[in-house]
Write a protein that holds these residues in place. Structure first.
Motif, PDB file in Angstrom:
ATOM      1  N   ASP A   1     -34.210 111.617  82.159  1.00 16.43           N
ATOM      2  CA  ASP A   1     -33.087 112.407  81.657  1.00 16.43           C
ATOM      3  C   ASP A   1     -31.907 111.506  81.264  1.00 16.43           C
TER       4      ASP A   1
ATOM      5  N   ASN B   1     -28.017 110.664  81.392  1.00 14.35           N
ATOM      6  CA  ASN B   1     -27.018 110.878  82.433  1.00 14.35           C
ATOM      7  C   ASN B   1     -25.807 109.986  82.174  1.00 14.35           C
TER       8      ASN B   1
ATOM      9  N   ASN C   1     -37.707 118.591  78.611  1.00 14.01           N
ATOM     10  CA  ASN C   1     -36.316 118.544  78.140  1.00 14.01           C
ATOM     11  C   ASN C   1     -36.113 119.390  76.890  1.00 14.01           C
TER      12      ASN C   1
ATOM     13  N   ARG D   1     -34.824 122.218  76.523  1.00 12.26           N
ATOM     14  CA  ARG D   1     -33.524 122.887  76.512  1.00 12.26           C
ATOM     15  C   ARG D   1     -32.369 121.901  76.550  1.00 12.26           C
ATOM     16  N   SER D   2     -32.536 120.816  77.296  1.00 13.40           N
ATOM     17  CA  SER D   2     -31.424 119.908  77.552  1.00 13.40           C
ATOM     18  C   SER D   2     -31.944 118.491  77.731  1.00 13.40           C
ATOM     19  N   LEU D   3     -31.257 117.546  77.117  1.00 15.31           N
ATOM     20  CA  LEU D   3     -31.621 116.144  77.275  1.00 15.31           C
ATOM     21  C   LEU D   3     -31.257 115.631  78.655  1.00 15.31           C
ATOM     22  N   SER D   4     -30.285 116.252  79.290  1.00 14.89           N
ATOM     23  CA  SER D   4     -29.794 115.767  80.574  1.00 14.89           C
ATOM     24  C   SER D   4     -30.357 116.522  81.775  1.00 14.89           C
ATOM     25  N   GLU D   5     -31.147 117.548  81.521  1.00 15.33           N
ATOM     26  CA  GLU D   5     -31.683 118.333  82.637  1.00 15.33           C
ATOM     27  C   GLU D   5     -33.082 118.820  82.283  1.00 15.33           C
ATOM     28  N   SER D   6     -34.072 118.208  82.906  1.00 15.76           N
ATOM     29  CA  SER D   6     -35.453 118.606  82.652  1.00 15.76           C
ATOM     30  C   SER D   6     -35.864 119.727  83.604  1.00 15.76           C
TER      31      SER D   6
END
Length: 612
Positions: A304, A306, A531, A533-538
């Motif tokens: 992810d 961060n 990922n 939906r989100s690059l920072s939250e898998s």
């Protein structure tokens, strides 16, 4: 301190006077000479036996090795003898973590990639660098190109490497502030010393205060790092194949993905590779930087994005930047991929900075033609109004052309490139079709992950269940791609985690009419479906549930010749780049929800003309 060896000073003074009298007799000045907007080789600067070479240490305002004192950077200078007699010249500055040597390639240096996704491999080896240092010479790179043309060449070793103090942080703030300090010294704003721990000062009395930076790969990253500080005096940079984001170098859309040729490398491996600094501070640096910051921050378990990675992305730091930018990169660079240069070039253009980009069709490295670099530095370091800022923004080496003879374009991507959306028609385990018809049948096709087959084998295979591939009709006319393709995949997995790899290829695989400098891989891309939906939250995938994963492929500018077919290949683990879980993961792709968008010069009309 000036260059104060009496005998050497007398010898140089006599030599400079002799050259000056000769130059006056010939009617030429002892100083930079310009013709057609370029700095010319000056005979008085050309004799390397007369060059003055010395080294020093520049004090920074940071302490990264924990000894309670500001770190000092080791710097070496090469300048024409005439600078000892009052001539001031601009500087071409190169800095690197590699100058003093690198760690050996020992077994276990890289992370083991053969394990399940979401797991961690065991401990790896930590070889130490056998430091190589020769004073006062840090490096001889670039000297023969620039000193004869009326420049001073300066080299420095990065923090924690060679005879520079501090710790390597691989993209941390000190790697931006260290070259800033050297530039501040060149402009009279920072202190330089004759020794690593002494108090006798050195002044850059021969500097005009105009600095340009260049370098390749990591050495190309550091000019950008310095430029993002907004330091006064850094007028122009020429980064060549620079790593502009460590996340983009070691990850891809949430996926743990190695740079090409270095399977299993990660940011902590690079730290060990370059850490050639003071042996007495290595244990402290290893504990605080490598083990205390890099290993926990890089999060090899999820991939992810961060705060750690955000702090090592120079795109996030471009606010203060004001240096003129000439970027260079290869479209077939699968180590530092071509997106690295494009993203910075695009941001620089949006900021209104003078910016040009040079792309060639080879792999890693490759500077612009000397003429381009010369004109860039002549304009911004010598202040010669040669009109370079009015020239074409993009220079691209066409497939069969000499890299010294790029084609000029108004910009990159080509202004006439338009997105063309292509849809998939089934054919698994053989080959399906690509077309602009969005009304194909509702089809779902399955591939089975197996890392033991590399991408080339999968693309060439007539029939295999380890990939899905969809081909255009055979082209009847050339197709010019220019820009960033984008893929949307509607897919499900029978496991909670899976690799997703995409190649765009030209078939048949045999070279045929393909260029000698462009292989059958047009471009590539990778993503972690967790990922979506989100690059920072898998989030773990629910087996059997469909997800839409959308991501860009690498930038390209390529002419696909008539007689070829453009192929979209979707598979899971990429043997050259990704982790390698046990074979058997099944991915199901819903063709109605999957599409490829290509940037085609001439848009849909060009596509229809070439595929009719």
């Amino acid at each position: 301190m000036r260059f104060d060896r009496p005998f050497a000073r007398l010898t140089l003074a006599l030599l400079v006077l002799a050259q000056a009298y000769t130059a006056m007799a010939q009617g030429t000045p002892v100083g930079p000479v310009f013709k057609d907007g370029e700095a010319q080789v000056v005979p008085a600067f050309e004799d390397s036996d007369t060059w003055i070479r010395h080294d020093l240490w520049v004090e920074t305002d940071f302490d990264t090795d924990g000894d309670g004192k500001p770190d000092r950077m080791h710097v070496s200078v090469t300048r024409p003898a005439q600078t000892e007699e009052g001539l001031k010249l601009p500087i071409v500055y190169v800095t690197s973590p590699y100058f003093a040597g690198v760690a050996p390639d020992v077994p276990g240096l890289f992370w083991d990639v053969r394990h399940e996704l979401g797991e961690l491999a065991g401990e790896r080896a930590h070889p130490e660098v056998d430091r190589r240092v020769e004073r006062p010479v840090i490096s001889n790179s670039h000297i023969k190109d620039w000193v004869p043309r009326g420049y001073i060449v300066v080299h420095s070793s990065s923090p924690g490497t060679g005879l520079s103090q501090g710790a390597p942080t691989v993209g941390g703030d000190n790697e931006s502030l260290a070259p800033k300090a050297v530039i501040d010294w060149l402009c009279g704003r920072a202190k330089g010393y004759t020794s690593i721990d002494g108090q006798e000062t050195v002044e850059a009395y021969w500097s005009t205060g105009k600095v340009g930076m260049t370098g390749t790969s990591y050495n190309g990253t550091l000019p950008l790092a310095a430029a993002t500080t907004g330091v006064e005096g850094l007028e122009a940079i020429i980064p060549i194949a620079p790593n502009t984001s460590y996340y983009h170098y070691y990850r891809s859309n949430g996926l743990v993905r190695s740079p090409g040729g270095y399977l299993g490398e990660d940011i902590d491996v690079l730290y060990d590779f370059i850490h050639s600094g003071n042996e007495e501070r290595r244990a402290y640096n290893n504990a605080t930087v490598r083990d205390g910051e890099l290993v926990p921050g890089m999060d090899r378990r999820t991939g992810d994005y961060n705060d750690f990675w955000a702090g090592r992305d120079y795109l996030n730091d471009m606010g203060p930047m004001k240096a003129a930018l000439l970027m260079s990169h290869g479209f077939n660079d699968w180590n530092v991929m071509p997106e690295h240069s494009y993203r910075i070039y695009h941001a620089a253009r949006e900021k209104g900075l003078p910016a040009q980009i040079y792309y060639h069709q080879f792999g890693h490295g490759g500077p612009p033609p000397m003429r381009m670099m010369n004109r860039w530095f002549t304009r911004y370091l010598h202040g010669v109004e040669n009109g370079v800022e009015e020239e074409a923004r993009a220079w691209i080496v066409r497939e069969r052309d000499d890299p010294q003879n790029p084609t000029a374009y108004p910009d990159y991507p080509h202004p006439e490139a338009q997105p063309v959306t292509l849809y998939l028609q089934g054919g698994s385990p053989g080959r399906g079709m690509l077309s602009t018809d969005s009304k194909g049948p509702k089809v779902k096709e399955i591939l089975i992950d197996n890392y033991s087959f590399d991408g080339a084998a999968l693309a060439k295979a007539e029939i295999t269940n380890h990939r899905l591939i969809y081909l255009s009709p055979e082209l009847t006319e050339d197709i010019h791609l220019s820009g960033i393709p984008e893929i949307t995949v509607r897919m499900s997995s029978n496991k909670a985690a899976a690799n997703l790899s995409v190649w765009l290829v030209a078939l048949p695989w045999e070279e045929g009419r393909r260029s000698r400098i462009t292989d059958n891989i047009i471009t590539r891309g990778w993503a972690d479906p967790q990922n979506h939906r989100s690059l920072s939250e898998s989030e773990p995938l629910k087996p059997g549930e469909f997800y839409t994963v959308r991501f860009p492929l690498q930038p390209d500018d390529q002419v696909i010749p008539a007689g070829q077919q453009i192929g979209l290949m979707i598979f899971s683990s990429d043997k050259e780049f990704t982790l390698q879980p046990a074979p058997g993961t099944a991915l199901t792709v819903d063709l109605r929800g999957t599409q490829l968008t290509l940037p085609i010069v001439g848009g849909e009309a060009a596509w229809k003309a070439a595929t009719r």
